[in-house]
Design a protein around this motif. Structure first.
Motif, PDB file in Angstrom:
ATOM      1  N   THR A 181       2.656   1.763  -3.324  1.00 11.13           N
ATOM      2  CA  THR A 181       1.757   1.616  -4.468  1.00 11.13           C
ATOM      3  C   THR A 181       2.180   0.450  -5.361  1.00 11.13           C
ATOM      4  N   LEU A 231       0.829  -1.204   0.000  1.00  9.26           N
ATOM      5  CA  LEU A 231       0.000   0.000   0.000  1.00  9.26           C
ATOM      6  C   LEU A 231       0.867   1.258   0.000  1.00  9.26           C
ATOM      7  N   ARG A 289      -3.811   3.882  -5.501  1.00  9.85           N
ATOM      8  CA  ARG A 289      -3.523   2.824  -4.523  1.00  9.85           C
ATOM      9  C   ARG A 289      -4.722   1.885  -4.445  1.00  9.85           C
TER      10      ARG A 289
END
Length: 198
Positions: free
Chosen positions: A97, A94, A132
């Protein structure tokens, strides 16, 4: 290379890798060489399977990390350690990305008697220009991972209480925050003028 180095600094079991320059002097191309982790000390093969194989899923199916966690609980030699390691990887993905987190990019190595361990992370690709949104869903209800609050809300599914989850988040965030220094290191070798793209 940058992502693998950040992963290792974030406490993730990441495959060993290095940069090799190929081509004529002055016109060299940097290539990442990743050490095979499916070999033992005598160069014998250690059985490997992807998460797709473990879940008997095709790449095109929408599958979830909670399904991977369930499979780990059923097949892992060290299930608690592996589900916690998986959650740490979700945080890294996360934060950098990495939206290329499909089921073939997660794997398992055979230990003994049909038991497996989460294989080292090996294919981590940051896409700073993308939204994301994970390719593999968090679960059926939440669907793709889009923010850290989703992960924190589901930390207990990965054998972490809130205090433990916050500690892991802090460790991964600290590692990722130092990305510029890692990028400029001789192990990664990016130039200052290349950093703006990231």
């Amino acid at each position: 290379m940058l992502a693998l180095k950040l992963a290792a600094q974030a406490g993730i079991d990441a495959a060993a890798a290095r940069i090799v320059l190929l081509g004529d002097k002055g016109n060299e191309t940097p290539v990442a060489v990743i050490r095979r982790f499916d070999r033992d000390g005598n160069d014998g093969r250690i059985p490997y399977q992807s998460a797709a194989t473990l879940l008997q899923a095709s790449r095109d199916e929408d599958r979830s990390y909670t399904e991977i966690a369930d499979a780990i609980r059923s097949h892992s030699h060290a299930p608690t350690e592996d589900v916690r390691q998986l959650w740490r990887r979700l945080i890294l993905n996360l934060l950098i990305t990495n939206v290329d987190d499909h089921l073939q990019n997660h794997g398992f190595l055979h230990v003994k008697h049909g038991l497996w361990r989460l294989a080292p992370a090996f294919d981590i690709n940051p896409f700073p220009d993308k939204d994301r949104e994970s390719k593999t869903w968090l679960n059926e209800q939440d669907r793709p991972i889009t923010d850290v609050h989703m992960l924190m809300a589901r930390a207990s599914y990965f054998a972490l209480d809130e205090t433990q989850a916050l500690a892991v988040l802090g460790e991964v965030h600290t590692a990722v925050s130092g990305w510029r220094q890692v990028a400029l290191s001789s192990e990664v070798g990016l130039r200052e003028d290349e950093l703006d793209d990231f």
